[in-house]
Design an enzyme around this catalytic site. Structure first.
Site, PDB file in Angstrom:
ATOM      1  N   PRO A  95      50.357  16.890  39.491  1.00 42.14           N
ATOM      2  CG  PRO A  95      49.551  16.642  37.221  1.00 42.14           C
ATOM      3  CD  PRO A  95      50.718  16.463  37.966  1.00 42.14           C
ATOM      4  CD  GLU A 122      53.062  10.757  31.080  1.00 41.54           C
ATOM      5  OE1 GLU A 122      51.554  10.395  31.060  1.00 41.54           O
ATOM      6  OE2 GLU A 122      52.832  11.086  30.262  1.00 41.54           O
ATOM      7  NE  ARG A 164      52.343  37.285  49.447  1.00 45.25           N
ATOM      8  CZ  ARG A 164      51.653  36.957  50.757  1.00 45.25           C
ATOM      9  NH1 ARG A 164      51.022  35.539  51.143  1.00 45.25           N
ATOM     10  NH2 ARG A 164      50.790  38.654  51.149  1.00 45.25           N
ATOM     11  CG  ASP A 179      47.858  37.219  52.517  1.00 45.56           C
ATOM     12  OD1 ASP A 179      47.434  38.522  51.666  1.00 45.56           O
ATOM     13  OD2 ASP A 179      48.316  35.651  52.650  1.00 45.56           O
TER      14      ASP A 179
HETATM   15  N1  ADE Z   1      53.354  19.282  37.772  1.00 44.60           N
HETATM   16  C1  ADE Z   1      52.119  19.620  36.609  1.00 44.60           C
HETATM   17  N2  ADE Z   1      50.997  19.818  36.953  1.00 44.60           N
HETATM   18  C2  ADE Z   1      51.096  19.871  38.298  1.00 44.60           C
HETATM   19  C3  ADE Z   1      50.192  20.302  38.642  1.00 44.60           C
HETATM   20  N3  ADE Z   1      49.068  21.515  38.592  1.00 44.60           N
HETATM   21  N4  ADE Z   1      50.324  20.479  40.115  1.00 44.60           N
HETATM   22  C4  ADE Z   1      51.692  20.396  40.560  1.00 44.60           C
HETATM   23  N5  ADE Z   1      52.854  19.812  39.661  1.00 44.60           N
HETATM   24  C5  ADE Z   1      52.012  19.288  38.625  1.00 44.60           C
END
Ligand code: ADE
Length: 271
Positions: A95, A122, A164, A179
């Site tokens: 994230p 984590e 794809r 797209d």
């Molecule tokens: N791992 C945990 N959350 C994630 C996300 N939003 N994007 C990519 N990998 C992740």
């Protein structure tokens, strides 16, 4: 394209045997290889995580099994005929990464070999990215502003978005250029609604223009719908449209769509 995935849950990737991706694999367009990270541990518990330096909640993935696994995958490529100089692009879903977009999907679709390193807990000890950042052009990528339990679901998303785009995977190559978010296609507009038979279903009619056979009028209607939907669902994208790229009719449709959104907002705040 070759795709390697190293994970403590290789079974998570069973969906990559189904549908479009499954067929692309059968046809030899995609070569997906799954690896169990724990195969590169050396203790009886097959440990892949440890407590974080500096304290804090959760566990951090140890660097040694990751490096051994990555080195083994890279070496397997060099051992293949003609692969002496081949190196995968390393993709680490997190994230905290840069945002994965259609533009990034196109970039990855141009690579011959991708290696995914999805983390649990984590995350992975940051020295792994430091170690491979340059040699494998490592990328930390996020699929959106939410936190998953691990990177595996993000890998499924990225592999599907990239696969794809590979030549021969989709039946209809125009689907890719039409797209939403396809660079150059209709700027950054969302695609409008689509309809098929029957012409009337549960009292809902297909917009008559689509049955008219007037191709230019249909194209205009579709563009109006795309503009309206973009203002309504993605005001951030609509606000970024370049007025210089828009025709007079486009600007009128946009103005009207913005007025409709604002009047709904004022009704909501009054209520
Ligand atoms: N791992 C945990 N959350 C994630 C996300 N939003 N994007 C990519 N990998 C992740």
């Amino acid at each position: 394209m070759r795709v390697d995935i190293i994970s403590i849950f290789p079974e998570y990737f069973a969906p990559l045997g189904v549908s479009l991706i499954g067929k692309a694999r059968d046809r030899g367009i995609l070569d997906i290889r799954l690896h169990q990270l724990r195969d590169w541990t050396h203790d009886v518990h097959r440990t892949v995580d440890d407590t974080p330096y500096g304290g804090g909640p959760g566990m951090v993935m140890k660097p040694e099994p990751w490096a051994e696994a990555i080195d083994a995958v890279v070496a397997s490529g060099a051992a293949e005929p003609g692969g002496e100089a081949a190196r995968p692009r390393l993709i680490v879903p997190t994230p905290s990464g840069r945002r994965f977009t259609q533009q990034v999907a196109l970039e990855y679709a141009g690579e011959p070999w991708l290696l995914f390193a999805p983390a649990r807990y984590e995350g992975i000890d940051a020295r792994v990215i430091a170690e491979y950042g340059e040699s494998l052009r490592a990328d930390e990528v996020s699929i959106g502003d939410y936190v998953l339990a691990g990177g595996e679901a993000a890998v499924l998303v990225i592999v599907e978005a990239v696969a794809r785009l590979l030549p021969g995977v989709l039946g209809n190559a125009a689907s890719v250029t039409d797209d939403s978010f396809a660079p150059g296609a209709m700027e950054s507009l969302l695609e409008g609604p689509v309809y098929t038979k029957p012409p009337v279903w549960r009292g809902h009619e297909v917009p008559p223009i689509l049955l008219s056979g007037h191709h230019a009028a249909i194209a205009r209607w579709r563009r109006d719908q795309a503009l309206r939907r973009t203002v309504r669902n993605r005001p951030d994208l609509a606000a970024g449209l370049d007025p210089g790229e828009l025709g007079e009719h486009d600007r009128e449709v946009l103005d009207e769509a913005w007025r409709a959104v604002r009047s709904e907002e004022s009704v909501e705040s009054a209520g």
